[in-house]
Design a protein around this motif. Structure first.
Motif, PDB file in Angstrom:
ATOM      1  N   ALA A  96       0.827  -1.310   0.019  1.00  0.00           N
ATOM      2  CA  ALA A  96       0.047   0.014   0.003  1.00  0.00           C
ATOM      3  C   ALA A  96       0.830   1.279  -0.026  1.00  0.00           C
ATOM      4  O   ALA A  96       0.589   2.245  -0.547  1.00  0.00           O
ATOM      5  CB  ALA A  96      -0.952  -0.120   1.157  1.00  0.00           C
ATOM      6  N   ALA A  97       1.888   1.265   0.740  1.00  0.00           N
ATOM      7  CA  ALA A  97       2.839   2.309   0.757  1.00  0.00           C
ATOM      8  C   ALA A  97       3.584   2.616  -0.317  1.00  0.00           C
ATOM      9  O   ALA A  97       3.488   3.704  -0.889  1.00  0.00           O
ATOM     10  CB  ALA A  97       4.055   2.050   1.863  1.00  0.00           C
ATOM     11  N   ALA A  98       3.753   1.739  -1.236  1.00  0.00           N
ATOM     12  CA  ALA A  98       4.365   1.975  -2.695  1.00  0.00           C
ATOM     13  C   ALA A  98       3.259   2.572  -3.444  1.00  0.00           C
ATOM     14  O   ALA A  98       3.687   3.677  -4.396  1.00  0.00           O
ATOM     15  CB  ALA A  98       4.696   0.573  -3.411  1.00  0.00           C
ATOM     16  N   MET A  99       2.203   2.406  -3.461  1.00  0.00           N
ATOM     17  CA  MET A  99       1.048   2.869  -4.068  1.00  0.00           C
ATOM     18  C   MET A  99       0.682   4.265  -3.439  1.00  0.00           C
ATOM     19  O   MET A  99       0.546   5.216  -4.291  1.00  0.00           O
ATOM     20  CB  MET A  99      -0.141   2.111  -3.929  1.00  0.00           C
ATOM     21  CG  MET A  99      -1.547   2.530  -4.372  1.00  0.00           C
ATOM     22  SD  MET A  99      -2.977   1.642  -4.162  1.00  0.00           S
ATOM     23  CE  MET A  99      -3.009   1.849  -2.445  1.00  0.00           C
ATOM     24  N   VAL A 129       2.900   7.191  -4.474  1.00  0.00           N
ATOM     25  CA  VAL A 129       2.720   7.572  -5.914  1.00  0.00           C
ATOM     26  C   VAL A 129       1.624   8.458  -5.930  1.00  0.00           C
ATOM     27  O   VAL A 129       1.653   9.529  -6.805  1.00  0.00           O
ATOM     28  CB  VAL A 129       2.710   6.549  -6.899  1.00  0.00           C
ATOM     29  CG1 VAL A 129       2.214   6.912  -8.369  1.00  0.00           C
ATOM     30  CG2 VAL A 129       3.980   5.745  -7.314  1.00  0.00           C
ATOM     31  N   ARG A 130       0.498   8.219  -5.342  1.00  0.00           N
ATOM     32  CA  ARG A 130      -0.907   8.954  -5.666  1.00  0.00           C
ATOM     33  C   ARG A 130      -0.744   9.857  -4.604  1.00  0.00           C
ATOM     34  O   ARG A 130      -1.690  10.976  -4.932  1.00  0.00           O
ATOM     35  CB  ARG A 130      -2.053   7.775  -5.400  1.00  0.00           C
ATOM     36  CG  ARG A 130      -2.338   7.212  -4.099  1.00  0.00           C
ATOM     37  CD  ARG A 130      -3.607   6.525  -4.207  1.00  0.00           C
ATOM     38  NE  ARG A 130      -3.815   5.967  -2.969  1.00  0.00           N
ATOM     39  CZ  ARG A 130      -4.952   5.415  -2.438  1.00  0.00           C
ATOM     40  NH1 ARG A 130      -5.810   5.568  -3.299  1.00  0.00           N
ATOM     41  NH2 ARG A 130      -4.809   4.772  -1.434  1.00  0.00           N
ATOM     42  N   ARG A 131      -0.352   9.874  -3.235  1.00  0.00           N
ATOM     43  CA  ARG A 131      -0.505  11.125  -2.417  1.00  0.00           C
ATOM     44  C   ARG A 131       0.972  11.228  -1.588  1.00  0.00           C
ATOM     45  O   ARG A 131       0.829  11.152  -0.407  1.00  0.00           O
ATOM     46  CB  ARG A 131      -1.580  11.251  -1.730  1.00  0.00           C
ATOM     47  CG  ARG A 131      -2.523   9.741  -1.322  1.00  0.00           C
ATOM     48  CD  ARG A 131      -3.451  10.046  -0.397  1.00  0.00           C
ATOM     49  NE  ARG A 131      -3.593   8.964   0.472  1.00  0.00           N
ATOM     50  CZ  ARG A 131      -4.404   7.969   0.661  1.00  0.00           C
ATOM     51  NH1 ARG A 131      -5.248   8.052  -0.498  1.00  0.00           N
ATOM     52  NH2 ARG A 131      -4.354   7.126   1.495  1.00  0.00           N
ATOM     53  N   PRO A 132       1.944  11.438  -2.324  1.00  0.00           N
ATOM     54  CA  PRO A 132       3.168  11.625  -1.716  1.00  0.00           C
ATOM     55  C   PRO A 132       3.310  12.681  -0.659  1.00  0.00           C
ATOM     56  O   PRO A 132       4.041  12.853   0.214  1.00  0.00           O
ATOM     57  CB  PRO A 132       4.186  11.868  -2.851  1.00  0.00           C
ATOM     58  CG  PRO A 132       3.411  12.339  -3.669  1.00  0.00           C
ATOM     59  CD  PRO A 132       2.287  11.731  -3.777  1.00  0.00           C
ATOM     60  N   GLU A 133       2.574  13.733  -0.665  1.00  0.00           N
ATOM     61  CA  GLU A 133       2.538  14.849   0.347  1.00  0.00           C
ATOM     62  C   GLU A 133       2.253  14.465   1.681  1.00  0.00           C
ATOM     63  O   GLU A 133       2.418  15.220   2.698  1.00  0.00           O
ATOM     64  CB  GLU A 133       1.612  16.116  -0.187  1.00  0.00           C
ATOM     65  CG  GLU A 133       0.413  15.744  -0.783  1.00  0.00           C
ATOM     66  CD  GLU A 133       0.310  15.214  -1.979  1.00  0.00           C
ATOM     67  OE1 GLU A 133      -0.070  14.032  -2.373  1.00  0.00           O
ATOM     68  OE2 GLU A 133       0.602  15.660  -3.105  1.00  0.00           O
ATOM     69  N   GLU A 134       1.420  13.207   1.782  1.00  0.00           N
ATOM     70  CA  GLU A 134       1.066  12.940   3.061  1.00  0.00           C
ATOM     71  C   GLU A 134       2.148  12.310   3.774  1.00  0.00           C
ATOM     72  O   GLU A 134       2.033  12.069   4.947  1.00  0.00           O
ATOM     73  CB  GLU A 134      -0.099  11.813   3.030  1.00  0.00           C
ATOM     74  CG  GLU A 134      -1.150  12.600   2.474  1.00  0.00           C
ATOM     75  CD  GLU A 134      -2.416  11.622   2.483  1.00  0.00           C
ATOM     76  OE1 GLU A 134      -2.220  10.571   2.890  1.00  0.00           O
ATOM     77  OE2 GLU A 134      -3.641  12.468   1.944  1.00  0.00           O
ATOM     78  N   PHE A 135       3.529  12.079   3.307  1.00  0.00           N
ATOM     79  CA  PHE A 135       4.496  11.405   4.085  1.00  0.00           C
ATOM     80  C   PHE A 135       5.614  12.642   4.633  1.00  0.00           C
ATOM     81  O   PHE A 135       5.684  13.513   3.949  1.00  0.00           O
ATOM     82  CB  PHE A 135       5.312  10.483   3.132  1.00  0.00           C
ATOM     83  CG  PHE A 135       4.366   9.160   2.931  1.00  0.00           C
ATOM     84  CD1 PHE A 135       4.377   8.062   3.678  1.00  0.00           C
ATOM     85  CD2 PHE A 135       3.832   9.170   1.769  1.00  0.00           C
ATOM     86  CE1 PHE A 135       3.642   7.017   3.377  1.00  0.00           C
ATOM     87  CE2 PHE A 135       3.003   8.020   1.411  1.00  0.00           C
ATOM     88  CZ  PHE A 135       2.911   6.904   2.182  1.00  0.00           C
TER      89      PHE A 135
END
Ligand code: NAD
Ligand code: IPM
Ligand code: MN
Length: 353
Positions: free
Chosen positions: A222-225, A228-234
């Protein structure tokens, strides 16, 4: 005057090309930084040495490295000539023998650089992966039975210790406190219930000590996905050795490319030298062409300066890199036409701005 002894191990492929530029930047910054003196010892280790002597490093390579204040590594590996597990064994041995358990790998999209992800701007991608670097899936623990037979067996057993997991999580919590106070721990505890459930339990225990840091858990698929789809959340990611390896190539490429991705191999207790190197490898496909991006190596050198308590010098290097990137000083991997040396020069020129 602080004089730091630096072991320089440029290695193979593009390793020497990018290391030369990092050294030029270090020389330029120390010439205008009162109190900072770096003394280098260049180590001619790698595939070239193997061709002459039959081994990539001398037998006593750890004894040679131990007295240094830090190690600056380029990249190692040339799979067409030597199997990777042979060339790379000393690198993993350095990390483990010198207890460089905290591998810090920032992923940041800089102004002036385009991400492979659509519609992402500078600031949208700004996270750091803290990779457990001393145990996990990388321990040399296993064996092979009945070699070559159809019923051959290979066993490779990962090793996760409570001490190892706890200390890398504590390191991650401390970094999170200096950033946006969010820690994401990435495992695969839904499938690997011994090791990663222990990770889950230790996170739960420690999070009580860090109530100001919000925590979440994600499985690595899930983290790999999500990267890609919402990197700003990390913000801060803590992961095991292998997952951290995978996620930092991903972090590198969404942050503008592997040519920008820097890394430490830190022994926080300073009992041994720490090592600084780009995330990328020796890139045989572009070696010898003079077009490798030296920024990852230059930013790794900046992380080395931080470790040597020369934070002003580190800050100046990072600012010079930011200015060079914003001014469009790009090698072909970033869509530009500049050579490795021209980008190194562009950074040096911007140190005095
Ligand atoms: P790689 O990281 O060397 O290259 C992957 C891709 O990224 C290639 O297309 C390459 O051209 C590009 N790239 C990498 N660094 C770049 C840079 N600075 N500028 C522009 N483009 C860059 O990975 P690989 O090709 O899978 O591996 C090559 C060798 O490096 C192998 O022997 C591998 O085991 C080794 N390796 C070593 C390290 C290390 O020294 N720490 C890390 C990763 C891989
Ligand atoms: C890295 C590399 C190494 C790793 C290899 C070369 C052993 O991929 O530094 O990311 O897997 O740690
Ligand atoms: Mn890797």
């Amino acid at each position: 005057m602080a004089k730091f002894q630096i072991a320089v191990y440029p290695g193979d492929g593009i390793g020497p090309d990018v290391t030369v530029e990092a050294l030029r930047v270090l020389d330029a910054v120390q010439s205008s930084e009162p109190g900072l003196t770096l003394a280098y010892e260049h180590l001619d280790w790698g595939v070239h040495r193997w061709e002459q002597t039959g081994s990539v490093v001398p037998d006593n390579f750890l004894d040679i490295l131990r007295p240094f204040d830090a190690i600056l590594l380029g990249a190692v590996g040339w799979p067409a000539k030597i199997p990777d597990h042979v060339t790379l064994a000393p690198l993993v041995a350095i990390r483990q023998s010198f207890d460089q358990y905290a591998c810090v790998r920032p992923a940041r999209l800089y102004p002036g650089v385009r991400s492979v992800l659509a519609d992402k701007d500078a600031g949208d991608i700004d996270f750091v992966v803290i990779r457990e670097n001393s145990e996990g899936e990388y321990v040399n623990n296993g064996g092979r039975l009945r070699r070559g037979h159809p019923d051959e067996v290979a066993i490779q057993t990962a090793l996760h210790t409570r001490r190892g997991v706890e200390r890398i999580l504590r390191y991650g919590f401390a970094i999170a406190r200096t950033r946006r106070s969010k820690l994401t721990m990435i495992t695969k505890s839904n499938a690997q219930a011994y090791a990663y459930v222990m990770w889950d339990e230790i996170l739960e225990e420690l999070s009580a000590e860090f109530p100001d840091v919000s925590t979440e858990r994600q499985h690595c698929d899930a983290a790999a996905m999500n990267l890609v789809r919402r990197p700003e959340e990390f913000d801060v990611i803590v992961a095991s050795n292998l997952f951290g390896d995978l996620l930092t190539d991903l972090g590198g490429v969404i942050g503008g490319g592997l040519g920008l991705a820097a890394s430490t191999n830190t022994n926080p207790e300073r009992q041994f030298p720490s090592m600084f190197e780009p995330v990328h490898g020796s890139a045989p496909d572009i070696a010898g062409k003079g077009i490798a991006n030296p920024i990852a190596s230059i930013l790794s050198a900046a992380m080395m300066l931080d470790h040597l308590d020369s934070s002003n010098a580190a800050f100046r290097v990072r600012k010079a890199v930011e200015r060079a990137l914003a001014d469009g000083c790009h090698t072909p991997d970033l869509g530009g036409t500049m050579t490795t040396e021209q980008v190194g020069t562009a950074v040096v020129e911007r140190l005095s701005e």
